[in-house]
Write a protein that holds these residues in place. Sequence first.
Motif, PDB file in Angstrom:
ATOM      1  N   GLY A  14       0.793  -1.223   0.000  1.00 65.56           N
ATOM      2  CA  GLY A  14       0.000   0.000   0.000  1.00 65.56           C
ATOM      3  C   GLY A  14       0.824   1.270   0.000  1.00 65.56           C
ATOM      4  O   GLY A  14       0.582   2.173  -0.808  1.00 65.56           O
ATOM      5  N   TYR A  15       1.825   1.352   0.881  1.00 67.86           N
ATOM      6  CA  TYR A  15       2.569   2.613   0.934  1.00 67.86           C
ATOM      7  C   TYR A  15       3.466   2.794  -0.293  1.00 67.86           C
ATOM      8  O   TYR A  15       3.682   3.916  -0.742  1.00 67.86           O
ATOM      9  N   THR A  16       3.950   1.691  -0.866  1.00 64.04           N
ATOM     10  CA  THR A  16       4.745   1.798  -2.091  1.00 64.04           C
ATOM     11  C   THR A  16       3.874   2.257  -3.257  1.00 64.04           C
ATOM     12  O   THR A  16       4.273   3.124  -4.045  1.00 64.04           O
ATOM     13  N   ALA A  17       2.675   1.679  -3.363  1.00 66.16           N
ATOM     14  CA  ALA A  17       1.737   2.101  -4.415  1.00 66.16           C
ATOM     15  C   ALA A  17       1.369   3.571  -4.241  1.00 66.16           C
ATOM     16  O   ALA A  17       1.290   4.323  -5.226  1.00 66.16           O
ATOM     17  N   ALA A  18       1.165   4.003  -3.000  1.00 63.86           N
ATOM     18  CA  ALA A  18       0.816   5.400  -2.736  1.00 63.86           C
ATOM     19  C   ALA A  18       1.946   6.334  -3.163  1.00 63.86           C
ATOM     20  O   ALA A  18       1.706   7.367  -3.793  1.00 63.86           O
ATOM     21  N   GLU A  19       3.161   5.963  -2.829  1.00 62.84           N
ATOM     22  CA  GLU A  19       4.314   6.784  -3.208  1.00 62.84           C
ATOM     23  C   GLU A  19       4.421   6.892  -4.735  1.00 62.84           C
ATOM     24  O   GLU A  19       4.585   7.981  -5.284  1.00 62.84           O
ATOM     25  N   LYS A  20       4.336   5.764  -5.418  1.00 61.88           N
ATOM     26  CA  LYS A  20       4.475   5.767  -6.880  1.00 61.88           C
ATOM     27  C   LYS A  20       3.342   6.542  -7.551  1.00 61.88           C
ATOM     28  O   LYS A  20       3.571   7.285  -8.503  1.00 61.88           O
ATOM     29  N   ALA A  21       2.118   6.375  -7.047  1.00 68.22           N
ATOM     30  CA  ALA A  21       0.982   7.104  -7.620  1.00 68.22           C
ATOM     31  C   ALA A  21       1.156   8.607  -7.419  1.00 68.22           C
ATOM     32  O   ALA A  21       0.894   9.398  -8.326  1.00 68.22           O
ATOM     33  N   ALA A  22       1.596   9.004  -6.237  1.00 71.77           N
ATOM     34  CA  ALA A  22       1.803  10.431  -5.961  1.00 71.77           C
ATOM     35  C   ALA A  22       2.903  10.996  -6.852  1.00 71.77           C
ATOM     36  O   ALA A  22       2.775  12.109  -7.378  1.00 71.77           O
ATOM     37  N   LYS A  23       3.982  10.237  -7.035  1.00 70.58           N
ATOM     38  CA  LYS A  23       5.071  10.694  -7.901  1.00 70.58           C
ATOM     39  C   LYS A  23       4.617  10.811  -9.352  1.00 70.58           C
ATOM     40  O   LYS A  23       5.195  11.573 -10.120  1.00 70.58           O
ATOM     41  N   ALA A  24       3.575  10.044  -9.709  1.00 71.83           N
ATOM     42  CA  ALA A  24       3.026  10.124 -11.068  1.00 71.83           C
ATOM     43  C   ALA A  24       2.024  11.271 -11.199  1.00 71.83           C
ATOM     44  O   ALA A  24       1.404  11.440 -12.250  1.00 71.83           O
ATOM     45  N   GLY A  25       1.845  12.048 -10.121  1.00 68.20           N
ATOM     46  CA  GLY A  25       0.978  13.224 -10.180  1.00 68.20           C
ATOM     47  C   GLY A  25      -0.457  12.985  -9.742  1.00 68.20           C
ATOM     48  O   GLY A  25      -1.306  13.853  -9.935  1.00 68.20           O
ATOM     49  N   MET A  26      -0.727  11.837  -9.163  1.00 68.15           N
ATOM     50  CA  MET A  26      -2.098  11.533  -8.729  1.00 68.15           C
ATOM     51  C   MET A  26      -2.366  12.088  -7.334  1.00 68.15           C
ATOM     52  O   MET A  26      -1.452  12.222  -6.521  1.00 68.15           O
ATOM     53  N   GLN A  27      -3.630  12.408  -7.070  1.00 68.37           N
ATOM     54  CA  GLN A  27      -4.092  12.765  -5.722  1.00 68.37           C
ATOM     55  C   GLN A  27      -4.367  11.445  -5.006  1.00 68.37           C
ATOM     56  O   GLN A  27      -5.210  10.667  -5.450  1.00 68.37           O
ATOM     57  N   VAL A  28      -3.673  11.200  -3.908  1.00 69.37           N
ATOM     58  CA  VAL A  28      -3.698   9.894  -3.259  1.00 69.37           C
ATOM     59  C   VAL A  28      -4.147  10.021  -1.805  1.00 69.37           C
ATOM     60  O   VAL A  28      -3.694  10.894  -1.075  1.00 69.37           O
ATOM     61  N   VAL A  29      -5.011   9.089  -1.404  1.00 68.15           N
ATOM     62  CA  VAL A  29      -5.367   8.941   0.004  1.00 68.15           C
ATOM     63  C   VAL A  29      -5.073   7.493   0.385  1.00 68.15           C
ATOM     64  O   VAL A  29      -5.357   6.563  -0.366  1.00 68.15           O
TER      65      VAL A  29
END
Length: 142
Positions: A14-29
């Motif tokens: 979960g935290y790895t996916a969150a980091e990668k999604a955020a780095k890709a410019g996504m709004q993440v919760v």
Amino acid sequence: MKYDIAIIGGGPGGYTAAEKAAKAGMQVVLFEQDHLGGTCLNRGCIPTKTLLHSAHLYREMLTCQSFGLQAEGVRFDYGAMSARKDEVTGQLRSGVEGLLKGNKVELLRGSARVEEPGKVRVGEEVLESRHILIATGAVPAK
């Protein structure tokens, strides 16, 4: 607020996916009901390896004479070993939390559940998200 992705579970997946999604410019919760880091960091691999390292050093101290060293009064203090284990896991959890903050991932504490497609509830709050990732880990079948 509407998110690009809502991630349920703050373990390594979960935290790895969150980091990668955020780095890709996504709004993440990210939702986590317990400590960040999952089983490995909090109850499994990391605490076990920390305690095993202490036990290994204790054994080395007991047999250090073969290396030409003398150590007297070597004692086993499980309370101190346990405190060190807690300190190590706490530091790593703080590192994960810092990683999420640094990437502007919103962290919400509590048990999350998917209400319907695109909606996740935590407590009384329902959040909308274009994508939902469930990364709650697994348990072995018996």
